[in-house]
Scaffold this motif. Structure first.
Motif, PDB file in Angstrom:
ATOM      1  N   ARG A  44      -0.743   2.469   8.124  1.00 48.13           N
ATOM      2  CA  ARG A  44      -1.448   1.132   8.002  1.00 48.13           C
ATOM      3  C   ARG A  44      -0.877   0.077   7.005  1.00 48.13           C
ATOM      4  O   ARG A  44      -0.707  -1.025   7.015  1.00 48.13           O
ATOM      5  N   VAL A  45      -0.913   0.719   5.938  1.00 46.13           N
ATOM      6  CA  VAL A  45      -0.548  -0.047   4.610  1.00 46.13           C
ATOM      7  C   VAL A  45       0.764  -0.491   4.634  1.00 46.13           C
ATOM      8  O   VAL A  45       1.034  -1.686   4.236  1.00 46.13           O
ATOM      9  N   GLN A  78       1.850  -4.581   4.670  1.00 49.35           N
ATOM     10  CA  GLN A  78       2.855  -4.936   3.603  1.00 49.35           C
ATOM     11  C   GLN A  78       4.065  -5.471   4.272  1.00 49.35           C
ATOM     12  O   GLN A  78       4.557  -6.667   3.752  1.00 49.35           O
ATOM     13  N   GLU A 108      -3.399   6.053   7.052  1.00 51.50           N
ATOM     14  CA  GLU A 108      -3.669   5.208   6.268  1.00 51.50           C
ATOM     15  C   GLU A 108      -2.509   4.383   5.717  1.00 51.50           C
ATOM     16  O   GLU A 108      -2.142   3.284   5.396  1.00 51.50           O
ATOM     17  N   GLU A 109      -1.420   5.360   5.346  1.00 57.66           N
ATOM     18  CA  GLU A 109      -0.367   5.115   4.666  1.00 57.66           C
ATOM     19  C   GLU A 109       0.523   4.116   5.626  1.00 57.66           C
ATOM     20  O   GLU A 109       1.254   3.230   5.220  1.00 57.66           O
TER      21      GLU A 109
END
Length: 107
Positions: A60-61, A65, A57-58
């Motif tokens: 992906r974020v 960004q 998830e990190e």
């Protein structure tokens, strides 16, 4: 004096059913230490899975960004190019500097 000819044949003729065994409720119970160790292993696996999901998830974020930042920079560049068409180059640079100062003050 059984009438069965082979152990696989059933007396009632239901050979397609699986043969049943006696009901013994204590035969499949596991000891407390075994249950404890299996629960520990399961919790370790769950923790590893959570860690991996958080990492994914990190990433992906982070990727999202970077895309947003790139788009914002592109839009800002296009906006300054449009300003340069209408205004003098020195004035556009002055506006850029002023906006940069304001942006730093806001953050």
């Amino acid at each position: 004096m059984s009438t069965l000819t082979a152990p696989s044949l059933r007396k009632n003729g239901k050979q397609w059913h699986t043969p049943k065994s006696a009901f013994r409720p204590t035969s499949h119970l596991t000891s407390y230490t075994k249950r404890l160790s299996s629960a520990k292993a399961a919790s370790a696996t769950k923790a590893k899975e959570r860690e991996m999901k958080a990492e994914k998830e990190e990433e992906r974020v982070k990727r999202i960004q970077t895309i947003r930042d790139r788009r914002a920079a592109k839009e800002e560049k296009e906006r300054y190019e449009k300003m340069a068409e209408r205004m003098h180059r020195k004035r556009v640079e002055r506006v850029k500097r002023r906006e940069k100062r304001n942006k730093l003050l806001k953050s």
